[in-house]
Design a protein around this motif. Structure first.
Motif, PDB file in Angstrom:
ATOM      1  N   HIS A 178       6.712  -6.987  -0.238  1.00  0.00           N
ATOM      2  CA  HIS A 178       7.093  -5.579  -0.167  1.00  0.00           C
ATOM      3  C   HIS A 178       8.535  -5.393  -0.632  1.00  0.00           C
ATOM      4  O   HIS A 178       8.840  -4.486  -1.427  1.00  0.00           O
ATOM      5  CB  HIS A 178       6.919  -5.051   1.253  1.00  0.00           C
ATOM      6  N   SER A 196       0.814  -1.219   0.000  1.00  0.00           N
ATOM      7  CA  SER A 196       0.000   0.000   0.000  1.00  0.00           C
ATOM      8  C   SER A 196       0.850   1.273   0.000  1.00  0.00           C
ATOM      9  O   SER A 196       0.504   2.263  -0.653  1.00  0.00           O
ATOM     10  CB  SER A 196      -0.957   0.000   1.194  1.00  0.00           C
ATOM     11  N   ASP A 197       1.988   1.243   0.700  1.00  0.00           N
ATOM     12  CA  ASP A 197       2.831   2.432   0.761  1.00  0.00           C
ATOM     13  C   ASP A 197       3.661   2.617  -0.508  1.00  0.00           C
ATOM     14  O   ASP A 197       4.266   3.681  -0.719  1.00  0.00           O
ATOM     15  CB  ASP A 197       3.769   2.364   1.972  1.00  0.00           C
ATOM     16  N   GLU A 211       9.771  -3.159  -3.847  1.00  0.00           N
ATOM     17  CA  GLU A 211      10.628  -2.042  -3.490  1.00  0.00           C
ATOM     18  C   GLU A 211      11.989  -2.154  -4.183  1.00  0.00           C
ATOM     19  O   GLU A 211      12.559  -1.160  -4.632  1.00  0.00           O
ATOM     20  CB  GLU A 211      10.804  -1.982  -1.978  1.00  0.00           C
TER      21      GLU A 211
END
Length: 239
Positions: free
Chosen positions: A127, A87-88, A131
């Motif tokens: 994540h 989400s980030d 990333e």
């Protein structure tokens, strides 16, 4: 005795799980694509629901590979992408990793496919996997590397000119894949860089892929308003 046997079997199962889920590849291909060429390489393409992407290279994927030229895939068919895990990162992914598939979408299907097919074989969590790809795009900075060498969209170049500019800027030789547009022009389509198994460092490629080759004269097409008009016509024609 039964309890001991059950405990032993459970321990063996856990060890096998850890063994199977550990790193089992030699390097990554980090693949970026040029959006205008993507649109010319398909019957049509559609801008994502978040709007037209910038005129910049976008991420296609981060793919584990073996030195043999083979690659693992779909290592855990039960591990689907969880939106809450990224989400980030979503705003950066919408900018740097947009989908151009039709019909228009927000990217989750595209990212979910990349995770299921490639990310599950990476030994990285969701994540960390996404990333890592975002960080690699920033580190490679291909559009700026080309601009530094005087190479800009809207003109034709040789394969040697394109490779030299990228290698000088990134520090490692890329593999360049081309497509052929409806007019028969070879276009700069995808760029492969090799990355170590941590997903952090660009390295020399142990082996290059066997993608579509390039001719002697390569177009670096504009992601322009003319393309917008063609996309609009193609999209209406498919309805």
């Amino acid at each position: 005795m039964v309890r001991i046997n059950c405990a032993f079997k459970l321990l063996v199962a856990q060890c096998l799980f850890l063994l199977c889920s550990s790193q089992d590849f030699d390097f990554f291909y980090f693949v970026q694509q040029w959006p205008a060429s993507y649109c010319d390489s398909r019957r049509s393409c559609c801008y994502p629901t978040t709007g037209k992407p910038a005129e910049d290279f976008s991420i296609h994927g981060l793919w584990p590979n073996y030195n043999s030229g083979q690659w693992p895939h779909d290592c855990d068919r039960e591990a689907s992408l969880e939106e809450s895990q990224i989400s980030d990162l979503k705003s950066k992914m919408e900018k740097d990793w947009p989908t151009l598939a039709c019909p228009s979408a927000d990217g989750m299907k595209f990212w979910g496919h990349e995770w299921s097919k490639h990310g599950t074989c990476s030994s990285l969590r969701q994540h960390a996997y996404f990333e890592a790809a975002l960080n690699l795009k920033h580190k490679a900075n291909l559009l700026q590397r080309l601009a530094d060498a005087g190479i800009r969209p809207g003109k034709f170049y040789t394969l040697k000119e394109l490779k030299h500019a990228m290698q000088e800027g990134v520090g490692h030789e890329p593999y360049i894949e081309c497509n052929v547009d409806p007019e028969g022009n070879h276009q700069l389509y995808q760029v492969y860089l090799c990355v170590d198994t941590s997903g952090s460092n660009i390295v020399d490629c142990p082996v290059f892929p066997h993608g579509r080759g390039c001719g002697s004269r390569i177009e670096f097409p504009l992601f322009s308003s003319d393309l917008d008009s063609n996309l609009s016509l193609n999209w209406r024609g498919e309805l």
